[in-house]
Design a protein around this motif. Structure first.
Motif, short mmCIF file in Angstrom:
data_model
loop_
_atom_site.label_atom_id
_atom_site.label_comp_id
_atom_site.label_asym_id
_atom_site.label_seq_id
_atom_site.Cartn_x
_atom_site.Cartn_y
_atom_site.Cartn_z
N ALA A 1 24.63 56.70 47.64
CA ALA A 1 26.07 56.73 47.98
C ALA A 1 27.02 56.79 46.63
O ALA A 1 28.01 57.42 46.56
CB ALA A 1 26.45 55.55 49.05
N ARG A 2 26.34 55.97 45.70
CA ARG A 2 27.20 55.82 44.43
C ARG A 2 27.26 57.55 43.49
O ARG A 2 27.90 58.00 43.26
CB ARG A 2 26.15 55.08 43.42
CG ARG A 2 26.69 53.57 43.72
CD ARG A 2 25.64 52.90 42.82
NE ARG A 2 26.07 51.27 42.95
CZ ARG A 2 25.16 50.39 42.52
NH1 ARG A 2 24.09 50.63 41.90
NH2 ARG A 2 25.64 49.14 42.88
N VAL A 3 25.96 58.17 43.90
CA VAL A 3 26.05 59.45 43.23
C VAL A 3 26.75 60.51 43.92
O VAL A 3 27.49 61.17 43.46
CB VAL A 3 24.41 59.95 43.45
CG1 VAL A 3 24.39 61.59 43.23
CG2 VAL A 3 23.63 59.31 42.34
N GLY A 4 26.73 60.39 45.29
CA GLY A 4 27.86 61.04 46.27
C GLY A 4 29.17 60.66 45.86
O GLY A 4 30.06 61.59 45.91
N ALA A 5 29.49 59.41 45.85
CA ALA A 5 30.98 59.13 45.35
C ALA A 5 31.49 59.67 43.91
O ALA A 5 32.44 60.28 44.08
CB ALA A 5 30.88 57.66 45.50
N ALA A 6 30.39 59.78 43.01
CA ALA A 6 31.00 60.23 41.95
C ALA A 6 30.98 61.85 41.88
O ALA A 6 32.17 62.35 41.28
CB ALA A 6 29.68 59.89 40.67
N VAL A 7 30.27 62.43 42.58
CA VAL A 7 30.31 64.20 42.67
C VAL A 7 31.65 64.25 43.68
O VAL A 7 32.25 65.26 43.16
CB VAL A 7 29.02 64.76 43.52
CG1 VAL A 7 29.21 65.89 43.70
CG2 VAL A 7 27.80 64.34 42.52
N VAL B 1 31.62 57.44 51.58
CA VAL B 1 30.37 58.44 51.65
C VAL B 1 29.21 57.73 52.33
O VAL B 1 28.68 58.54 52.93
CB VAL B 1 29.90 58.46 49.96
CG1 VAL B 1 28.83 59.32 49.72
CG2 VAL B 1 31.07 59.27 49.05
N ALA B 2 28.89 56.56 52.29
CA ALA B 2 28.15 55.95 52.98
C ALA B 2 28.24 55.92 54.53
O ALA B 2 27.28 55.44 55.26
CB ALA B 2 27.54 54.36 52.27
N SER C 1 22.03 65.76 51.47
CA SER C 1 23.16 65.66 52.32
C SER C 1 23.06 64.35 53.21
O SER C 1 22.05 64.20 53.72
CB SER C 1 23.61 66.94 53.33
OG SER C 1 22.54 67.09 54.00
N ALA C 2 24.31 63.88 53.80
CA ALA C 2 24.30 62.79 55.04
C ALA C 2 23.44 63.45 56.24
O ALA C 2 22.73 62.43 56.57
CB ALA C 2 25.63 62.41 55.41
N PRO C 3 23.39 64.27 56.74
CA PRO C 3 22.58 64.75 57.95
C PRO C 3 21.24 64.75 57.47
O PRO C 3 20.41 64.50 58.14
CB PRO C 3 23.07 66.07 58.16
CG PRO C 3 24.35 66.19 57.72
CD PRO C 3 24.45 65.54 56.51
#
Length: 290
Positions: free
Chosen positions: A200-206, A214-215, A172-174
């Protein structure tokens, strides 16, 4: 004369007898359907209720008339749930590296402090590169300070390897912020920028959101002024094609290069990490690694 007190028989036969009742249909009066696999698990209401307040509230004082339906617990994996039952029945549990974090999560959610402590102790012992980021995420999610500290220290010592794991990409970001704020990461800033972009790419896809969105919560902790001018130029060009870092943050890094003064470099964004590779312009940064 000593006052009369309880005398105890051997604990092992008692524990063995109770262990035989774990997930045993014999005399069971409550049925669970657990996990995504919807595995059927049998248990005994009175034992669960007297050992755990969560199950006491969940099951109620007594079953209603007729044959009771199953209690569905879809978020806990079957293996972890069976480990919880083993602990409730016998006050002991056999833990495994691949499932200890799931058992720990269940222990926290069910308020089983003794089981939680056993899981924490075991997780620290088996901590490795593949497990550490997953453990850090659990620690951050549930506020488990000592485990969080051990995970961060482990990642600081094995940064390159940890950044290449699936667990890192799923932080997670935190949780990622805690890492990016560390001076002790054994990784160069250029590699850290690449890792943050992959995360960030993985988070953006999810999440089906833009990479830059996301970043946003974490990229401010990237220390761009540590990069050489050629690296910063390349990052700027890539940032135009795939936005990741706010333009003003890149401008701030260029200012550190242009001024070549300690005054502009004072602060965490210019402080070298343990793994920062030396570059010619670093001699203008007055703040050494701490």
């Amino acid at each position: 004369m000593e006052p009369p007190g309880p005398v105890h028989g051997e604990a092992e036969p008692f524990s063995k007898a109770l262990r035989s009742l774990v997930n045993n249909r014999l005399y069971s009066d409550v049925r669970f359907v657990v996990g995504q696999e919807r595995q059927e698990v049998f248990a005994h209401r009175c034992l669960l209720a007297c050992r755990c307040n969560f199950f006491q509230r969940l099951l109620g004082p007594e079953p209603g008339p007729g044959v009771p339906g199953p209690v569905v617990l879809s978020t806990v994996p079957a293996e972890a749930f069976l480990a919880v039952l083993e602990f409730l029945y016998t006050n002991s549990v056999k833990l495994h590296r691949h499932s200890v974090l799931e058992v720990l999560t269940a222990a926290v959610e069910y308020g089983l402090e003794d089981l939680r402590e056993l899981c924490l102790e075991f997780a620290v012992k088996v901590l490795d590169v593949e497990l550490v980021c997953e453990a850090l995420q659990v620690a951050v999610t549930f506020g488990l300070g000592p485990l969080q500290e051990r995970c961060i220290a482990f990642i600081e010592a094995h940064s390159q390897e940890a950044l290449r794991t699936r667990g890192f990409l799923e932080l997670s970001a935190p949780a990622l912020l805690l890492l990016l704020r560390s001076d002790k990461l054994c990784v160069d800033e250029a590699d850290l920028v690449l890792a943050a972009r992959s995360w960030a790419r993985v988070g953006a896809a999810v999440l089906d959101r833009p990479v830059v969105e996301v970043a946003a919560p974490v990229v401010r902790e990237l220390r761009l002024a540590l990069l050489a001018p050629a690296e910063l130029s390349a990052l700027e060009e890539q940032n135009r094609r795939e936005p990741l870092i706010p333009v003003e943050q890149i401008v701030e890094a260029w200012k550190c290069h242009a001024l070549r003064r300690g005054d502009a470099a004072r602060g965490a964004t210019c402080r070298r990490r343990r793994g920062t590779l030396p570059r010619e312009h670093h001699r203008f940064l007055d703040l050494p690694f701490k």
